[in-house]
Every structure is written in structure tokens, then in C-alpha cells.
Design a protein around this motif. Structure first.
Motif, short mmCIF file in Angstrom:
data_model
loop_
_atom_site.label_atom_id
_atom_site.label_comp_id
_atom_site.label_asym_id
_atom_site.label_seq_id
_atom_site.Cartn_x
_atom_site.Cartn_y
_atom_site.Cartn_z
N VAL A 1 0.87 -1.16 0.00
CA VAL A 1 0.00 0.00 0.00
C VAL A 1 0.91 1.22 0.00
O VAL A 1 1.84 1.30 0.81
CB VAL A 1 -0.92 0.00 1.24
CG1 VAL A 1 -1.85 1.20 1.22
CG2 VAL A 1 -1.71 -1.28 1.32
N CYS A 2 0.67 2.15 -0.93
CA CYS A 2 1.55 3.31 -1.03
C CYS A 2 0.74 4.57 -1.31
O CYS A 2 -0.35 4.50 -1.87
CB CYS A 2 2.60 3.09 -2.11
SG CYS A 2 1.95 2.58 -3.69
N GLY A 3 1.30 5.69 -0.92
CA GLY A 3 0.64 6.97 -1.15
C GLY A 3 1.64 8.09 -1.10
O GLY A 3 2.71 7.96 -0.51
N GLY A 4 1.27 9.22 -1.74
CA GLY A 4 2.19 10.34 -1.78
C GLY A 4 1.54 11.62 -2.25
O GLY A 4 0.42 11.95 -1.87
N ARG B 1 -2.66 3.67 -3.23
CA ARG B 1 -2.70 2.57 -4.19
C ARG B 1 -2.38 1.26 -3.49
O ARG B 1 -1.47 1.20 -2.68
CB ARG B 1 -1.68 2.81 -5.30
CG ARG B 1 -2.02 3.95 -6.21
CD ARG B 1 -0.90 4.14 -7.26
NE ARG B 1 -1.27 5.11 -8.25
CZ ARG B 1 -1.07 6.42 -8.13
NH1 ARG B 1 -0.51 6.90 -7.05
NH2 ARG B 1 -1.43 7.24 -9.09
N VAL B 2 -3.12 0.21 -3.87
CA VAL B 2 -2.82 -1.15 -3.43
C VAL B 2 -2.24 -1.85 -4.64
O VAL B 2 -2.91 -1.99 -5.67
CB VAL B 2 -4.08 -1.88 -2.92
CG1 VAL B 2 -3.74 -3.31 -2.52
CG2 VAL B 2 -4.71 -1.12 -1.75
N LYS B 3 -0.98 -2.30 -4.52
CA LYS B 3 -0.29 -2.92 -5.66
C LYS B 3 0.01 -4.38 -5.35
O LYS B 3 0.38 -4.73 -4.24
CB LYS B 3 1.01 -2.17 -5.95
CG LYS B 3 0.78 -0.74 -6.43
CD LYS B 3 2.09 -0.07 -6.77
CE LYS B 3 1.86 1.27 -7.37
NZ LYS B 3 1.70 1.23 -8.81
N GLU B 4 -0.12 -5.19 -6.37
CA GLU B 4 0.17 -6.62 -6.26
C GLU B 4 1.67 -6.84 -6.43
O GLU B 4 2.32 -6.17 -7.23
CB GLU B 4 -0.59 -7.36 -7.36
CG GLU B 4 -0.48 -8.85 -7.30
CD GLU B 4 -1.31 -9.49 -8.39
OE1 GLU B 4 -0.75 -9.77 -9.47
OE2 GLU B 4 -2.52 -9.67 -8.18
N LEU B 5 2.20 -7.76 -5.66
CA LEU B 5 3.62 -8.11 -5.78
C LEU B 5 3.78 -9.48 -6.39
O LEU B 5 2.95 -10.35 -6.15
CB LEU B 5 4.29 -8.07 -4.40
CG LEU B 5 4.39 -6.69 -3.78
CD1 LEU B 5 4.98 -6.80 -2.39
CD2 LEU B 5 5.19 -5.74 -4.63
N ILE C 1 0.74 5.89 6.25
CA ILE C 1 -0.29 4.87 6.09
C ILE C 1 -0.17 3.87 7.22
O ILE C 1 0.93 3.41 7.55
CB ILE C 1 -0.14 4.12 4.74
CG1 ILE C 1 -0.27 5.10 3.58
CG2 ILE C 1 -1.15 2.99 4.62
CD1 ILE C 1 0.12 4.51 2.24
N TYR C 2 -1.32 3.54 7.83
CA TYR C 2 -1.33 2.51 8.88
C TYR C 2 -2.44 1.52 8.57
O TYR C 2 -3.58 1.91 8.34
CB TYR C 2 -1.56 3.14 10.26
CG TYR C 2 -1.72 2.10 11.34
CD1 TYR C 2 -0.61 1.44 11.86
CD2 TYR C 2 -2.98 1.75 11.81
CE1 TYR C 2 -0.75 0.47 12.83
CE2 TYR C 2 -3.13 0.78 12.78
CZ TYR C 2 -2.03 0.14 13.28
OH TYR C 2 -2.16 -0.83 14.24
#
Length: 141
Positions: free
Chosen positions: A98-101, A107-111, A130-131
Motif C-alpha cells: 500500500v503506497c501513497g504520496g 494505491r494497493v499494488k500486487e507483488l 499509512i497505517y
């Protein structure tokens, strides 16, 4: 005894003509340090997955994200395009991040593909932190 073999050995700089040292010490030269750097810029964010031990590195200078295996091998990488991430977190399963800026989008991204699976938009402010709760039912930004 072969004199040619001995002529190629250079004494340690620590010996400096001290007669009481009969043994030659190996000279160890320190290589340049790469701590805090990734292949394309300074390290801004570093996270370690508690599930798989994967290491995620991000540089806000170049907007590159690198995913390393627990053995230290580069698994995959991506680019955050126009967004500069301020926070990145692994999911509890280790299969997503999960990332943001600056773009005010979480955004939730698949690895390991870094494919965006979900977007949460909030046009008010940049995402600074983010928590995720332990059940990943709630997300605080």
C-alpha cells in the motif's frame, strides 16, 4: 623453494621494517560503501516483509521501487510515474503493498508485478503516512 613466488608477495604496511614480525599480514582494503543507496538514487523508504523477508527500496529522487528477495536478489522493479511516495507498507500477507504520496491517491499494488489493484482517492492532501490494522479492515492515512 621458488624465489619467484616470494617476490610477488608484498608486505603489509603495518610491518614497516619491524624486525620482530616474521609473519606477513594480509592487506585488507575496504571497498566503497553502498549503504543508503539503490541502483538509481538515494534510499528514501525501506521496508521488510515480515512474511517472506522481501526487502522493498524506494527513491523519491528517481521514483523507482525495487523489490529484493530475502536472499538479496532483485526480484522486480517499478516506477511511481508522477507520484512521489511518502509511505509504503507491506500487507500482512506480503502479497501486496500500500503506497501513497503527492498525488493524494492510496494505491494497493500486487507483488511482484507492482500492478495497481485498487485506488483510493482523496483530493485534499498528500498522503504522508499509512497505517493498516492487524486485520487489514481499516486503513488510516
Amino acid at each position: 623453494e621458488n624465489k619467484d613466488d616470494q617476490s610477488e608477495i608484498s608486505p603489509s604496511p603495518m610491518a614497516n621494517g619491524n624486525d620482530h614480525q616474521n609473519e606477513e599480514e594480509p592487506v585488507i582494503q575496504k571497498q566503497g560503501s553502498h549503504i543508503g543507496k539503490i541502483p538509481s538514487g538515494e534510499l528514501t523508504i525501506c521496508r521488510v516483509s515480515s512474511v517472506f523477508g522481501h526487502v522493498l527500496c524506494y527513491s523519491k529522487q528517481t521514483k523507482d521501487i525495487f523489490l529484493y528477495s530475502n536472499a538479496g536478489e532483485l526480484t522486480s522493479w517499478s516506477h511511481s510515474r508522477d507520484d512521489i511516495y511518502y509511505d509504503i507498507q507491506f500487507s500482512n500477507t506480503g502479497n501486496h503493498l500500500v503506497c501513497g504520496g503527492t498525488e493524494t491517491i492510496v494505491r494497493v499494488k500486487e507483488l511482484p508485478s507492482f500492478k495497481t489493484r485498487k485506488k483510493f482517492e482523496d483530493p485534499k492532501k498528500a498522503i504522508r503516512s499509512i497505517y493498516l490494522d492487524k486485520d487489514e479492515t481499516y486503513m488510516l492515512v
